[in-house]
Design a protein around this motif. Structure first.
Motif, PDB file in Angstrom:
ATOM      1  N   TYR A   1       0.939  -1.148  -0.102  1.00  0.00           N
ATOM      2  CA  TYR A   1      -0.048   0.095  -0.012  1.00  0.00           C
ATOM      3  C   TYR A   1       0.839   1.251  -0.030  1.00  0.00           C
ATOM      4  N   GLU A   2       0.310   2.411  -0.368  1.00  0.00           N
ATOM      5  CA  GLU A   2       0.880   3.646  -0.498  1.00  0.00           C
ATOM      6  C   GLU A   2      -0.047   4.901  -0.064  1.00  0.00           C
ATOM      7  N   ASN A   3       0.204   5.865   0.702  1.00  0.00           N
ATOM      8  CA  ASN A   3      -0.312   6.875   1.048  1.00  0.00           C
ATOM      9  C   ASN A   3       0.333   8.129   0.431  1.00  0.00           C
ATOM     10  N   ILE A   4      -0.566   8.581  -0.666  1.00  0.00           N
ATOM     11  CA  ILE A   4       0.056   9.823  -1.381  1.00  0.00           C
ATOM     12  C   ILE A   4      -1.270  10.810  -1.338  1.00  0.00           C
ATOM     13  N   ASP A   5      -1.023  11.996  -0.964  1.00  0.00           N
ATOM     14  CA  ASP A   5      -2.122  13.148  -0.638  1.00  0.00           C
ATOM     15  C   ASP A   5      -3.098  12.698  -0.138  1.00  0.00           C
ATOM     16  N   ASN A   6      -2.736  12.038   1.079  1.00  0.00           N
ATOM     17  CA  ASN A   6      -4.138  11.764   2.028  1.00  0.00           C
ATOM     18  C   ASN A   6      -4.967  10.483   1.413  1.00  0.00           C
ATOM     19  N   VAL A   7      -4.456   9.879   0.359  1.00  0.00           N
ATOM     20  CA  VAL A   7      -5.378   8.718  -0.278  1.00  0.00           C
ATOM     21  C   VAL A   7      -4.351   7.660  -0.048  1.00  0.00           C
ATOM     22  N   LEU A   8      -4.781   6.328   0.375  1.00  0.00           N
ATOM     23  CA  LEU A   8      -4.256   5.263   0.554  1.00  0.00           C
ATOM     24  C   LEU A   8      -4.746   4.245  -0.492  1.00  0.00           C
ATOM     25  N   THR A   9      -3.695   3.880  -1.420  1.00  0.00           N
ATOM     26  CA  THR A   9      -3.989   2.971  -2.435  1.00  0.00           C
ATOM     27  C   THR A   9      -3.631   1.642  -1.811  1.00  0.00           C
TER      28      THR A   9
END
Length: 443
Positions: A312-320
Motif C-alpha cells: 500500500y501507499e499513502n499519497i496526498d491523503n489517499v491510501l491505495t
C-alpha cells in the motif's frame, strides 16, 4: 513648401497607422517567437524527465544485480540494462548540449549493460561470479545512484527556473544553463571504475482476453447501471452521462454531469471493473491499518473474497491498497485489485479490478516439485532470508509460474523479494521493496 492643415493631418494619421501596424506586427512576431520557445523548452523538459527516469531505472537494475544468484537472472537484468541505457542515451541526444563532449557519460551508459552481459554469460557457462566482479557491480551501482540523484536535482533546478534549458539572448539576466550541470557530471567520472569484459510484476497482465467475462452472459444497460449505483452507494439518477467502452473487455461507462465520478461495468457478467471519485482528501486522520481495513471491508461488500493485502501507499491523503488473490495459501500476483481510500473519512475513492477480471479463474495449481529448503539454495548468499511462501507470478509470455517468494534483507538493510521457480529451482524475478512512511512499493 507649405503643407495644408488637411495634408498635415493626413500625414500624421498615416504615420500613426504605419507605426501601429508595425507595432502589431512586432507583437505578433514576438508572440510567435515566444510560442516557438515554449514548444522547444517543453520538448527539452520532457527529454530531461525521460533521461532522469532512465538513469534511475539503470540504478535500480544494477542494485538487483547485486542480489541475483543465477546466470539466467543476470542475463535478464543485463537485457533490461541495455534497454534503459539506450533510453537514457536517446533522451540525452535530444537535449541542447551538442557542444559538450560527453564521452564519459555515453561510455558509462554503454558499459553497464555490456559488463553485466559478460558476467551473466560466464555464469550461464557454469563459472562462478568473483568477488572482484561483485565489487565492480557494486561500484557501478553506487555511481549510478549518485548520478541519478544528481540528475533529479538538476531536473528540479530546471523546473524551478534556477537553471535554464536555453539562453534567451539576454546573457546578463539569464540563469546558468543545463550544459553546466552536464559538465559537472562529465567531470565526476573520475571515480568511475575501469572495467574489463569480453564483449559487448508486470504490466502484461492485461494483455490476454479476460477470463471472467469471456463466457459470461450479457447484461443490459439498465442492469449495469443498477450495479454501478449499488457498488458506489449512489442514486442511479446521478449518472446522466452514459457511453460505451470497446476493447477486449467492453463496458458500459457511467459518469455524473460534472465528470467527478466515473464507473465502468462490464457488458459481459456485469462486473464493476473500475471507478473513480475525483475529490480531495483534506487530511490523514485514519491510520494505515484503518485504511487497509476500510478497503478490505469494501471488497467484502462487493462479494470479492480470498483477497490478501500485499502493498500500500499513502499519497496526498489517499491510501491505495494492492490486493492479490489467495488460492489455498498461494499468493496469485496475476489476480490484482487496487482500492483507494480517503484517509480523512474512509470513503472509497477508487477501485480497479481489471487485473482480477482478466486473470482470475478456478486454477488447478500444481504441487511444488522442490522443497522450500531446496529453493533457498538458489538465493544469493549475499541475502539473508527472512521468510518464504508460495506465489504465482506472471511471465512475459502471458503465462503463470509457481514460485517460492523469499523476503530477504541485504547487507545494506534493503528488503528484497526473490522468486525461485518451484519446479526447476531457477531464479525467476527480483523485486526491491521501497519502504517509507507513506507505505511499501516494489521496483
Amino acid at each position: 513648401m507649405d503643407i495644408s492643415k488637411r495634408n498635415a493631418v493626413r500625414i500624421v494619421s498615416f504615420t500613426v497607422a504605419v507605426v501601429g501596424v508595425l507595432a502589431v506586427r512586432n507583437i505578433q512576431l514576438m508572440s510567435s517567437e515566444k510560442r516557438a520557445l515554449r514548444s522547444v523548452n517543453y520538448n527539452y523538459s520532457r527529454a530531461m524527465g525521460d533521461l532522469c527516469d532512465a538513469v534511475e531505472n539503470v540504478s535500480d537494475t544494477l542494485e538487483k544485480e547485486l542480489y541475483a544468484g543465477s546466470g539466467k537472472m543476470h542475463q535478464s537484468l543485463a537485457v533490461k540494462l541495455y534497454r534503459e541505457a539506450s533510453s537514457a542515451k536517446a533522451a540525452l541526444s535530444q537535449l541542447p548540449i551538442e557542444e559538450l563532449q560527453l564521452e564519459n557519460t555515453y561510455k558509462f551508459l554503454s558499459q553497464v549493460g555490456n559488463y553485466s552481459m559478460a558476467v551473466s554469460e560466464r555464469l550461464m557457462n557454469g563459472e562462478e561470479i568473483t568477488d572482484e566482479e561483485y565489487e565492480n557491480i557494486s561500484s557501478l551501482y553506487d555511481f549510478s545512484k549518485e548520478l541519478s540523484e544528481d540528475m533529479w536535482e538538476l531536473e528540479s533546478s530546471v523546473n524551478s527556473g534556477e537553471i535554464a534549458l536555453t539562453q534567451t539572448g539576454s546573457q546578463q539576466s539569464d540563469p546558468p544553463t543545463v550544459t553546466e550541470g552536464f559538465s559537472d557530471f562529465e567531470g565526476s567520472f573520475e571515480s568511475y571504475p575501469s572495467l574489463i569484459y569480453d564483449g559487448p510484476f508486470s504490466d502484461n497482465i492485461l494483455e490476454r482476453t479476460p477470463r471472467m467475462t469471456a463466457e459470461a452472459e450479457n447484461v443490459s444497460q439498465t442492469k449495469a447501471l443498477e450495479r454501478c449505483s449499488l457498488g458506489l452507494n449512489m442514486n442511479s439518477t446521478v449518472f446522466t452521462d452514459i457511453s460505451e467502452v470497446e476493447g477486449k473487455m467492453p463496458c458500459w461507462r457511467f459518469s455524473n454531469e460534472d465528470k467527478t465520478v466515473a464507473c465502468e461495468v462490464t457488458k459481459q457478467g456485469g462486473y464493476i471493473s473500475y471507478f473513480l471519485k475525483s475529490r480531495i482528501s483534506e487530511s490523514t486522520v485514519l491510520t494505515n491499518e484503518q485504511g487497509v481495513k476500510a478497503a478490505e471491508d469494501f471488497l467484502d461488500d462487493l462479494g470479492i473474497l480470498s483477497m490478501k493485502t500485499t502493498y500500500y501507499e499513502n499519497i496526498d491523503n489517499v491510501l491505495t491498497v494492492n490486493f492479490a488473490y489467495n488460492d489455498l495459501d498461494v499468493c496469485c500476483y496475476t489476480d490484482l485489485i487496487k482500492v483507494s481510500v480517503a484517509m480523512d473519512d474512509g470513503e472509497i475513492l477508487g477501485f480497479d479490478a481489471k487485473g482480477f477480471l482478466v486473470n482470475h479463474y478456478d486454477r488447478d495449481i500444481p504441487e511444488a516439485d522442490i522443497s522450500q529448503s531446496r529453493a533457498k539454495e538458489s538465493v544469493s548468499p549475499r541475502l539473508e532470508i527472512i521468510s518464504g511462501r508460495l506465489a504465482l507470478i506472471p511471465t512475459d509470455g502471458l503465462e503463470e509460474k509457481l514460485c517460492y517468494e523469499f523476503r530477504c534483507r541485504a547487507e545494506n538493510g534493503r528488503n528484497v523479494l526473490v522468486y525461485i521457480n518451484a519446479q526447476t529451482a531457477e531464479e525467476e524475478q527480483i523485486l526491491i521493496l521501497v519502504e517509507s512512511k507513506s507505505g511499501t512499493l516494489t521496483v
